[in-house]
Design a protein around this motif. Sequence first.
Motif, PDB file in Angstrom:
ATOM      1  N   ARG A   1       0.806  -1.216   0.000  1.00  0.00           N
ATOM      2  CA  ARG A   1       0.000   0.000   0.000  1.00  0.00           C
ATOM      3  C   ARG A   1       0.843   1.272   0.000  1.00  0.00           C
ATOM      4  N   GLY A   2       2.156   1.115   0.043  1.00  0.00           N
ATOM      5  CA  GLY A   2       3.035   2.271   0.003  1.00  0.00           C
ATOM      6  C   GLY A   2       3.130   3.052   1.290  1.00  0.00           C
ATOM      7  N   HIS A   3       2.700   2.436   2.403  1.00  0.00           N
ATOM      8  CA  HIS A   3       2.765   3.139   3.682  1.00  0.00           C
ATOM      9  C   HIS A   3       4.197   3.253   4.194  1.00  0.00           C
ATOM     10  N   VAL A   4       5.064   2.322   3.803  1.00  0.00           N
ATOM     11  CA  VAL A   4       6.455   2.334   4.239  1.00  0.00           C
ATOM     12  C   VAL A   4       7.339   2.030   3.043  1.00  0.00           C
ATOM     13  N   ALA A   5       8.628   2.375   3.162  1.00  0.00           N
ATOM     14  CA  ALA A   5       9.579   2.079   2.088  1.00  0.00           C
ATOM     15  C   ALA A   5      10.030   0.630   2.134  1.00  0.00           C
ATOM     16  N   ALA A   6      10.101   0.046   3.327  1.00  0.00           N
ATOM     17  CA  ALA A   6      10.557  -1.329   3.468  1.00  0.00           C
ATOM     18  C   ALA A   6      10.022  -1.909   4.772  1.00  0.00           C
ATOM     19  N   ALA A   7       9.933  -3.232   4.819  1.00  0.00           N
ATOM     20  CA  ALA A   7       9.475  -3.921   6.025  1.00  0.00           C
ATOM     21  C   ALA A   7      10.299  -5.184   6.217  1.00  0.00           C
ATOM     22  N   ARG A   8      10.469  -5.563   7.471  1.00  0.00           N
ATOM     23  CA  ARG A   8      11.271  -6.758   7.792  1.00  0.00           C
ATOM     24  C   ARG A   8      10.568  -7.504   8.921  1.00  0.00           C
ATOM     25  N   VAL A   9      10.492  -8.817   8.824  1.00  0.00           N
ATOM     26  CA  VAL A   9       9.898  -9.654   9.861  1.00  0.00           C
ATOM     27  C   VAL A   9      11.017 -10.452  10.541  1.00  0.00           C
ATOM     28  N   MET A  10      11.092 -10.344  11.869  1.00  0.00           N
ATOM     29  CA  MET A  10      12.114 -11.028  12.668  1.00  0.00           C
ATOM     30  C   MET A  10      11.451 -12.099  13.544  1.00  0.00           C
ATOM     31  N   ARG A  11      12.082 -13.242  13.630  1.00  0.00           N
ATOM     32  CA  ARG A  11      11.637 -14.309  14.531  1.00  0.00           C
ATOM     33  C   ARG A  11      12.500 -14.244  15.788  1.00  0.00           C
ATOM     34  N   GLU A  12      11.870 -13.991  16.932  1.00  0.00           N
ATOM     35  CA  GLU A  12      12.582 -13.841  18.201  1.00  0.00           C
ATOM     36  C   GLU A  12      12.276 -15.044  19.091  1.00  0.00           C
ATOM     37  N   THR A  13      13.323 -15.767  19.486  1.00  0.00           N
ATOM     38  CA  THR A  13      13.164 -16.972  20.307  1.00  0.00           C
ATOM     39  C   THR A  13      13.846 -16.755  21.643  1.00  0.00           C
TER      40      THR A  13
END
Length: 568
Positions: A42-54
């Motif tokens: 949707r163009g709300h952000v320039a980039a996104a990242r998903v992190m898995r935290e254990t």
Amino acid sequence: MPVANVHFEVFVRRYPDSSWALKTATDTRAVALDEAKELVDRGHVAAARVMRETLDPETGEFQSLTILTLGQPEKPRKVRAPEPTEPLCISPQDLYTCHARERIGRLFETWLERHEVTPFELLHRPDLVEQLEASGVEITQAIQKVATPEAHSRGTTLAEMIATFKSLSDRAIERLMRDRKKGLPEATPETFAKVAGAMSKDPEGGYRLGCAVAGYLAAAQGWSEKVALLLDLADNAPPEGAGRALALSVIAEPLEEIVRHEKGLDNIVGGSLDLGARLAAMSRLAAASVVDQLVKVEPSVAKVTPELSDRAKRLAKWLMAEDFTGVRAAIGQRILRDLGGGRRLRPSDPEGEIDVTRGLAMSLTAASGKLLPLDDVQAAFTARSKTLVAREFVESYLGEDATVMEEAEALVWLIENIIGGGNKREAGRWLSSLIFSLRFEREASQGHFAPQRLAELAKLQRGVARCGLVEEVFKPIQVKLGEVGGVVEAEAKLIAATVRASKPALERLTMLLKMACGETAPLGACADRARAEALKLARADDTRAELTTAPDQVDAIRDLLKHAALAA
């Protein structure tokens, strides 16, 4: 064997040069992935990242793994000088500053929302701290989240930073529990002035009075009741001196946190209102003196601005005081945040959305300076305007049953109510594509009474020039409207019929001149023909004779001749 605790965090970069910032955290992998994809698509952000935290239960440390990166690649950054290795907060007192409380609010956001309390209350109520400790890993996870970026930015190890923040939290909790055993002050509206006066002489008066205020809020049911209780205390603050300054500064802290909360003002300004009406009510709440005056003189503002409830009016009165400047600013920042976001102001009413955007623009511009900087207001409305020229909104706004003239007039109204050069150009493209379409030429050239069609084209031609489009965009549109008007007049032979009509010469001359100056017909071929015939008629003997017998019409005819000449 202990089971590892796993959650997923979505980080975003709003602009290509921005730093990564935590957007949300969830226990569900699919939710995190979907949110990251939606933000980028949707163009709300320039980039996104998903992190898995254990979380390793044995060591208490998190192991991070990047599972998805979307959007524009991160640009290489200049190497900065290393920051001091000493943490920003080194003593329990540091946790009570506004910046520390804001970060605590983000770290414990879910827990605080579940218990309907503010960071201020958590820091001043021993019973809440006990509940937080009993919840298990809440404090451990918060320390991990804040220690990781701090360790990275300060060039120290994660273990050292975790130990530092763990020691800080332990000392803060120990201090609060120790003070409870000694006896924390209590306050009610009847005793508040006396307690505040006594605390103003205490080196830790702000902290201790905060404990009294937080304790008084413990009985409240919901955010609205908390606001009412805080205003009860404010009404009973010491009348002057250091005691009053301390009392109001302490009350302002939880009040500011409540108005920043997503649901903090719902029961005050109206939880059932749509986003547009809620923002209008919040504007009136934060700048009541300005908006109330505007409502009296500007119907478009009155149309979209709800009346405030008695409790809201009471809060608005207090917000006019300089002691609550921070609370007023917090409401303003929340208005800007929601206004600059992607949510629709009136999801089921596109025309109403334009109206409420216009009303908000007038209110916030009038209140700028006292409530918000004008540049911030303009930036928020530029972002909002971008959503109004998006395909989804424009198609919904124009509908399916409107005529081409209705669509064109609607687009001109839209252009008048948006700001930003790029947004104006995009809206201009929508209007150009309609005016230059075969559908427009066909429908505008046929149909109802020819004089009415010419008047509509003339009105549209004038509106295109004053709606804010640059000349290179609106000039071709005006020329096209003039061409269509010429076709309409040629088919109806309206000018010839006017010249041959049995009406008095002055009446015929007036009709022709109004067409020539763009009042009842668009400038172009039709106006040129009307001008030529008007000049011939003006020289005729019978016209001159009528003018000598009607001196009261001479000035009107002279003005029309001037306008017709200027329009040539």
